[in-house]
Design a protein around this motif. Structure first.
Motif, short mmCIF file in Angstrom:
data_model
loop_
_atom_site.label_atom_id
_atom_site.label_comp_id
_atom_site.label_asym_id
_atom_site.label_seq_id
_atom_site.Cartn_x
_atom_site.Cartn_y
_atom_site.Cartn_z
N THR A 10 0.89 -1.19 -0.15
CA THR A 10 -0.11 -0.04 -0.11
C THR A 10 0.84 1.17 0.03
OG1 THR A 10 -0.08 0.20 2.28
CG2 THR A 10 -1.88 -1.14 1.26
N GLY A 11 0.22 2.51 0.20
CA GLY A 11 1.07 3.64 -0.02
C GLY A 11 2.18 3.51 0.83
N ASN A 12 1.81 3.71 2.17
CA ASN A 12 2.99 3.97 3.08
C ASN A 12 3.39 2.65 4.04
OD1 ASN A 12 1.01 4.00 5.02
ND2 ASN A 12 1.50 5.85 6.20
N THR A 84 -2.17 -4.94 -4.21
CA THR A 84 -2.25 -3.79 -3.70
C THR A 84 -3.83 -3.57 -3.55
OG1 THR A 84 -3.07 -2.75 -5.98
CG2 THR A 84 -0.59 -2.91 -5.34
N MET A 85 -4.03 -2.16 -2.72
CA MET A 85 -5.49 -1.96 -2.37
C MET A 85 -6.21 -1.22 -3.48
SD MET A 85 -5.60 -3.44 0.45
CE MET A 85 -4.43 -4.25 1.15
N PHE A 106 -1.60 -7.52 -8.89
CA PHE A 106 -3.12 -7.31 -8.74
C PHE A 106 -3.73 -6.44 -7.84
CE2 PHE A 106 -1.60 -11.67 -10.36
CZ PHE A 106 -2.10 -11.73 -11.37
N VAL A 107 -4.91 -5.89 -8.12
CA VAL A 107 -5.81 -5.37 -7.08
C VAL A 107 -6.37 -6.28 -6.08
CG1 VAL A 107 -7.68 -3.73 -6.59
CG2 VAL A 107 -6.09 -3.30 -8.57
N LEU A 108 -5.94 -6.42 -4.83
CA LEU A 108 -6.49 -7.51 -4.04
C LEU A 108 -7.89 -7.89 -4.25
CD1 LEU A 108 -6.30 -9.42 -1.80
CD2 LEU A 108 -6.42 -7.64 -0.14
N ASN A 120 -9.66 3.22 2.19
CA ASN A 120 -8.50 3.69 2.94
C ASN A 120 -9.07 4.46 4.13
OD1 ASN A 120 -6.36 4.80 3.84
ND2 ASN A 120 -5.64 5.91 2.08
N PRO A 121 -8.84 3.73 5.31
CA PRO A 121 -9.30 4.54 6.32
C PRO A 121 -8.47 5.51 6.98
CG PRO A 121 -8.35 2.57 6.99
CD PRO A 121 -8.08 2.53 5.51
#
Length: 154
Positions: A10-12, A84-85, A106-108, A120-121
């Protein structure tokens, strides 16, 4: 392909990736598959997001220590899948890392047949993190089932 490593990126890499990775480890316990949590941009190691840590602890997943790590090309082998998300993250990985491609990245949610990317929370309430965690719990169950089928274990 016998899958031997799964990387959740993911991003970070401080909340959704570790949540998904730990849930998948639980689902694939006893399988010879390494499961890693990585960030796409990690300028310095960060601890686990406190809200992500709280929702995981409520479900019995506790970390002794955690620091974000950036995804490196050398971690990707011919027996690696990357998840990835969202689509933007998937494209970033494929564009940036020579070993990442359309066949291993892939996107999960899409990989397991879901229609929506994982929310994304970040910046949200503890309840938002809890909702994301519960969503990831269902998604990783589906992923584990597919991985076992593809590896010929079910």
């Amino acid at each position: 392909m016998q899958i031997r490593r799964i990387i959740i990126a993911t991003g970070n890499g401080a909340s959704r990736a570790p949540m998904a990775a730990e849930l998948l480890k639980r689902e694939l316990s006893g399988q010879p598959i390494e499961i890693l949590s990585r960030g796409l941009i990690v300028q310095f190691p960060e601890p686990l997001n406190q809200k992500a840590e709280a929702v995981m602890a409520a479900d019995g997943i506790v970390f002794d220590s955690f620091e974000t790590k950036e995804l490196k090309n050398g971690e990707i082998t011919d027996k690696t899948l990357i998840f990835t998300m969202n689509e933007k993250q998937r494209v970033q990985i494929i564009d940036r890392l020579p070993s990442a491609n359309e066949e291993n990245t892939f996107v999960l949610a899409y990989y397991v047949g879901e229609e929506l990317e994982t929310m994304n929370p970040y910046g949200g309430s503890l309840q938002s993190y809890g909702l994301c965690y519960e969503t990831l719990k269902e998604t990783t169950k589906k992923l584990a089932k597919r991985i076992l089928e593809e590896n010929g274990n079910e």
